[in-house]
Design an enzyme around this catalytic site. Structure first.
Site, mmCIF file in Angstrom:
data_model
loop_
_atom_site.group_PDB
_atom_site.id
_atom_site.type_symbol
_atom_site.label_atom_id
_atom_site.label_comp_id
_atom_site.label_asym_id
_atom_site.label_seq_id
_atom_site.Cartn_x
_atom_site.Cartn_y
_atom_site.Cartn_z
ATOM 1 N N GLY A 110 38.430 -13.990 9.161
ATOM 2 C CA GLY A 110 38.430 -13.324 10.824
ATOM 3 C C GLY A 110 38.810 -11.907 10.684
ATOM 4 N N ASN A 111 38.559 -11.337 11.829
ATOM 5 C CA ASN A 111 38.816 -9.782 11.954
ATOM 6 C C ASN A 111 40.150 -9.638 12.817
ATOM 7 O OD1 ASN A 111 36.895 -9.156 10.462
ATOM 8 N ND2 ASN A 111 35.424 -7.992 11.685
ATOM 9 N N ALA A 112 41.012 -8.678 12.661
ATOM 10 C CA ALA A 112 42.236 -8.491 13.612
ATOM 11 C C ALA A 112 41.465 -7.691 14.804
ATOM 12 C CB ALA A 112 42.785 -7.244 12.827
ATOM 13 N N VAL A 152 33.671 -8.464 15.302
ATOM 14 C CA VAL A 152 32.600 -9.678 14.753
ATOM 15 C C VAL A 152 32.919 -9.523 13.199
ATOM 16 C CG1 VAL A 152 30.684 -10.783 14.646
ATOM 17 C CG2 VAL A 152 31.064 -9.650 16.666
#
Length: 427
Positions: free
Chosen positions: A219-221, A288
């Protein structure tokens, strides 16, 4: 808000009047007073007579550290009914009942609160709270229009549980949310002008999680704060908002927004694409994930097992922003729809964050792009931001600097840019 040398937001102390109307939501005003005092502001509470039937003066005195009055004849030697309003930097009334809205619209000055509002030159922010039928009554709508035409900020109420079993628009937003909205208005009372009435807006926010197995993900922060702020400002400017939220912090839902929860990039693509078909503006503020695991394990992957975690096969996720631009070219999204992207950039040996942002704008083909420099405690998870709003002009890129401010203030500057672009194109 001002920037400190550390790049963090520094709250400038304000002289705040918290007005309290006589509704059941008056108990939330106590939390609002605490919010302002914890931000370092000087607070005077002015309840109406009816409000004191719900919450006693002693509560407001203890929380604000100042005596409470509500009559124009109190402290007459100090001309209090004039002095408080003249000296205030911000007036916030929560709850603002239907009766109080009517009295303010008429210019009444029959108690200390309405008199203070009548002499005030500072921003006045009203947070309505009442039953749905009262909020939607033509008389109330007319009073709200009158107040807004005079420059008073009338916030949109939240949707939710009201007194008893009723539910709908008319609920008082949560106190911290009111406080943040009001602080932004204190710096620019035009921030919530009703300039998006009748427009449909789609905003994506937060990060996406791409499952690796039942317990792990890529995932992304992202806290989601900037996307929520964009949705908040749009809702307060009168737009119908669909907020497609991935993984975020626990944040208050913008008033009246249709919240669609997603987790993965493909889920976000489906939700945004569907909502964008008849939208006037689409803002892709979500972080995203660019890639996802090529396969998802049915059970938890073990260290040292046959499916070792030291090697992952990845596949590229769909480019939602580029897909929206292509859908507009194909006629699946209206040609008048404004598409706005975000770029979280870091510099490298050959290019600055701004140069990377310009290249991304031209590559994606969107109408505007907000570029932030990230890293070292910047932007992600913070309550403030800054950056550049980019707009294509032929083969070059026009740059508008977005100064340091709260994410609500940054959101307002972005919306100002979008609205300016819409006016220029005749939409």
């Amino acid at each position: 808000m001002n920037a400190s040398s550390t790049g963090k937001s520094v709250s400038v102390p304000l002289r705040v009047i918290v007005g309290v109307g006589g509704g059941i939501a008056a108990f939330k005003a106590a939390h609002l007073v605490r919010y302002f005092t914890e931000q370092g502001h000087h607070v005077n509470v002015i309840p109406t007579r009816s409000a004191l039937k719900f919450v006693g003066a002693a509560t407001f005195e203890a929380l604000s550290g100042n005596p409470v009055s509500n009559d124009v004849f109190d402290n007459i030697d100090e001309v209090q009914h004039v002095r408080l309003g003249q000296e205030a930097d911000l007036i916030v009334i929560a709850p603002a009942t239907a009766d109080l809205l009517a009295r303010l619209a008429q210019g009444r000055a029959d108690d200390l609160l309405t008199a203070s509002c009548l002499v005030a030159t500072c921003p006045v922010v009203l947070a309505p709270a009442m039953h749905t039928e009262m909020w939607e009554h033509p008389a109330t709508r007319d009073n709200v229009s009158i107040l807004r035409s005079r420059g008073t900020v009338v916030l949109e109420p939240a949707h939710g549980r009201l007194t008893g079993k009723d539910s709908g628009p008319g609920r008082l937003p949560e106190p911290d949310h009111i406080g943040e909205l009001a602080e932004a208005a204190a710096h620019d009372r035009r921030i919530y002008r009703h300039s998006l009435a009748g427009k449909k807006v789609v905003v994506s926010a937060g990060g996406t999680h791409e499952a690796l197995d039942p317990v792990r993900y890529l995932g992304n922060a992202s806290s989601g704060r900037q996307g929520y702020a964009l949705a908040d400002v749009a809702a307060q400017r009168g737009a119908r908002v669909t907020l497609v939220a991935g993984v975020t912090e626990e944040l208050p839902i913008p008033s009246g927004a249709n919240l669609v929860r997603v987790k993965s990039a493909r889920e976000m693509q489906q939700a945004v694409t569907e909502a964008a078909r008849d939208a006037d503006v689409v803002i892709m503020a979500a972080a995203v994930a660019d890639y996802r695991p090529a396969s998802v394990a049915d059970s938890k992957l073990k260290k040292g097992g046959e499916a070792a975690l030291n090697s992952l096969e990845l596949t590229e996720n769909p480019d939602i922003l580029a897909g929206l631009v292509e859908a507009r070219r194909a006629g699946d999204v209206a040609s008048s729809t404004k598409i706005v992207g975000f770029a979280a950039e870091t510099g490298d040996e050959s290019h600055t964050p701004l140069e990377h942002g310009k290249a991304k704008l031209l590559r994606k083909g969107c109408d505007l792009l907000m570029c932030n420099e990230v890293g070292d405690g910047k932007v992600f998870g913070q309550r403030s931001s800054q950056g550049w709003l980019l707009h294509p002009e032929g083969d070059s890129v026009a740059v508008t600097e977005i100064p340091f401010g709260s994410k609500l203030e940054v959101a307002a500057r972005i919306w100002d840019g979008i609205e300016s672009l819409s006016r220029a194109s005749g939409d």
